[in-house]
Design a protein around this motif. Structure first.
Motif, PDB file in Angstrom:
ATOM      1  N   VAL A 112       0.845  -1.200   0.000  1.00 43.53           N
ATOM      2  CA  VAL A 112       0.000   0.000   0.000  1.00 43.53           C
ATOM      3  C   VAL A 112       0.879   1.248   0.000  1.00 43.53           C
ATOM      4  O   VAL A 112       1.829   1.353   0.785  1.00 43.53           O
ATOM      5  N   LEU A 113       0.569   2.194  -0.895  1.00 46.97           N
ATOM      6  CA  LEU A 113       1.308   3.452  -0.923  1.00 46.97           C
ATOM      7  C   LEU A 113       0.962   4.262   0.329  1.00 46.97           C
ATOM      8  O   LEU A 113      -0.202   4.596   0.559  1.00 46.97           O
ATOM      9  N   GLU A 114       1.974   4.599   1.114  1.00 48.18           N
ATOM     10  CA  GLU A 114       1.749   5.282   2.381  1.00 48.18           C
ATOM     11  C   GLU A 114       2.342   6.691   2.432  1.00 48.18           C
ATOM     12  O   GLU A 114       1.815   7.558   3.124  1.00 48.18           O
ATOM     13  N   HIS A 115       3.432   6.921   1.705  1.00 46.79           N
ATOM     14  CA  HIS A 115       4.092   8.228   1.735  1.00 46.79           C
ATOM     15  C   HIS A 115       4.636   8.543   0.344  1.00 46.79           C
ATOM     16  O   HIS A 115       5.002   7.634  -0.408  1.00 46.79           O
ATOM     17  N   GLY A 116       4.688   9.813   0.013  1.00 45.41           N
ATOM     18  CA  GLY A 116       5.201  10.202  -1.295  1.00 45.41           C
ATOM     19  C   GLY A 116       5.741  11.618  -1.303  1.00 45.41           C
ATOM     20  O   GLY A 116       5.190  12.507  -0.639  1.00 45.41           O
ATOM     21  N   VAL A 117       6.811  11.815  -2.063  1.00 46.37           N
ATOM     22  CA  VAL A 117       7.426  13.128  -2.225  1.00 46.37           C
ATOM     23  C   VAL A 117       7.782  13.323  -3.691  1.00 46.37           C
ATOM     24  O   VAL A 117       8.352  12.430  -4.332  1.00 46.37           O
ATOM     25  N   VAL A 118       7.436  14.483  -4.223  1.00 49.26           N
ATOM     26  CA  VAL A 118       7.880  14.909  -5.550  1.00 49.26           C
ATOM     27  C   VAL A 118       8.535  16.271  -5.370  1.00 49.26           C
ATOM     28  O   VAL A 118       7.920  17.191  -4.840  1.00 49.26           O
ATOM     29  N   ASP A 215       7.430   6.157 -11.836  1.00 49.86           N
ATOM     30  CA  ASP A 215       6.867   7.360 -12.458  1.00 49.86           C
ATOM     31  C   ASP A 215       5.641   7.869 -11.721  1.00 49.86           C
ATOM     32  O   ASP A 215       5.348   9.067 -11.754  1.00 49.86           O
ATOM     33  N   VAL A 216       4.895   6.955 -11.083  1.00 46.54           N
ATOM     34  CA  VAL A 216       3.563   7.319 -10.591  1.00 46.54           C
ATOM     35  C   VAL A 216       3.340   7.113  -9.101  1.00 46.54           C
ATOM     36  O   VAL A 216       2.344   7.603  -8.555  1.00 46.54           O
ATOM     37  N   ALA A 217       4.217   6.386  -8.417  1.00 46.41           N
ATOM     38  CA  ALA A 217       3.949   5.998  -7.025  1.00 46.41           C
ATOM     39  C   ALA A 217       3.677   7.207  -6.135  1.00 46.41           C
ATOM     40  O   ALA A 217       2.628   7.301  -5.488  1.00 46.41           O
ATOM     41  N   ALA A 218       4.617   8.138  -6.094  1.00 46.88           N
ATOM     42  CA  ALA A 218       4.454   9.309  -5.225  1.00 46.88           C
ATOM     43  C   ALA A 218       3.328  10.210  -5.716  1.00 46.88           C
ATOM     44  O   ALA A 218       2.498  10.684  -4.929  1.00 46.88           O
ATOM     45  N   GLY A 219       3.280  10.448  -7.021  1.00 46.20           N
ATOM     46  CA  GLY A 219       2.279  11.352  -7.581  1.00 46.20           C
ATOM     47  C   GLY A 219       0.863  10.867  -7.392  1.00 46.20           C
ATOM     48  O   GLY A 219      -0.053  11.658  -7.125  1.00 46.20           O
ATOM     49  N   ALA A 220       0.640   9.563  -7.526  1.00 47.39           N
ATOM     50  CA  ALA A 220      -0.703   9.013  -7.343  1.00 47.39           C
ATOM     51  C   ALA A 220      -1.191   9.241  -5.912  1.00 47.39           C
ATOM     52  O   ALA A 220      -2.359   9.594  -5.687  1.00 47.39           O
ATOM     53  N   LEU A 221      -0.297   9.045  -4.944  1.00 52.42           N
ATOM     54  CA  LEU A 221      -0.681   9.281  -3.550  1.00 52.42           C
ATOM     55  C   LEU A 221      -0.979  10.760  -3.322  1.00 52.42           C
ATOM     56  O   LEU A 221      -1.947  11.107  -2.619  1.00 52.42           O
TER      57      LEU A 221
END
Length: 262
Positions: A112-118, A215-221
């Protein structure tokens, strides 16, 4: 702030410094191609990823890594924590001095995606999110746009690096259907940053196919935590595995999704 998110921010900013210092000496960088001639990797991509991994491993040596340049490092942590890294999303932009590129770091726990930074090192814009805690841009809360109609929507997209006559025809058909119904389209060349822009309300939606998890993990969250909807082209939650994504403000997401297979 969760310690994982704090580490992701530290790593993204440190990698961003490497990228920013290199922008004025692009002509002296080592540049190579991957499987496709238009899919590039530079010494800056590799240095940025090495810096990110070094920071993560110092803090969490038992975590797994999925990096664009280094591949998979299997972790041993009981919670199956995996850091999904794109050290320089928009490499082709970077080597042309086109200022639309970023660092992207997502943290997945038990799938599960829990944290993200771009992080955009040129504009010094840091987008961050933790599941259930909302999304921020430079510590300011952000929300997706309130766009209600596709006719006024500004939609972002991208084109896959692997191109054949068939895939180009499919891409152009999709582009035509969207352009016929939306306000306008932007193609900026960095999917992670496009998704961050959806989260911040700068774009009303974004779609693309042929993407990798980094490409999408952080942005999707970011989009979900900013109140937006995210799905793959089939309307399911398989955008990390399947390579296609539709992310948008709630009132336009359904219409944009329908146009992917119309």
């Amino acid at each position: 702030m969760h310690p994982y998110l704090n580490t992701a921010i530290k790593a993204a900013r440190s990698a961003g410094q490497i990228i920013a210092r290199s922008i004025d000496r692009i002509d002296r960088l080592e540049i190579a191609t991957k499987k496709n001639a238009n899919d590039l990797v530079t010494s800056v991509d590799r240095a940025s990823e090495a810096e990110i991994i070094n920071i993560i491993k110092k803090a969490y040596p038992d975590h797994g890594i999925l990096g664009e340049e280094s591949g998979v490092t299997v972790g041993t942590h009981i919670n199956q924590v995996v850091w999904i890294i794109d050290p320089l999303d928009g490499t082709l932009n970077f080597v042309h001095g086109f200022p639309q590129f970023c660092v992207s770091i997502g943290v997945q726990i038990r799938g599960v995606l829990e944290h993200g930074v771009v992080y955009d090192p040129i504009k010094d814009e840091l987008f961050a999110a933790s599941k259930g805690a909302g999304a921020q841009l430079n510590d300011r809360r952000i929300r997706v746009s309130e766009c209600k109609n596709m006719s006024t929507a500004l939609i972002g997209t991208g084109f896959a690096y692997k191109r054949t006559e068939e895939t180009i025809d499919i891409c152009m058909g999709r582009l035509t259907r969207v352009l016929e119904q939306c306000g306008d389209i932007r193609r900026a060349g960095a999917a992670a940053l496009d998704l961050a822009y959806v989260a911040a309300g700068r774009l009303d939606g974004f779609y693309e196919v042929g993407l990798a998890p980094w490409d999408v993990a952080a942005g999707a969250l970011l989009v979900r935590e900013a109140g937006g909807f995210v799905a793959d082209f089939a309307g399911k939650d398989q955008f990390l595995e399947g390579g296609s994504i539709v992310a948008a403000a709630p009132k336009v997401h359904g219409t944009l999704l329908d146009l992917m297979s119309a």
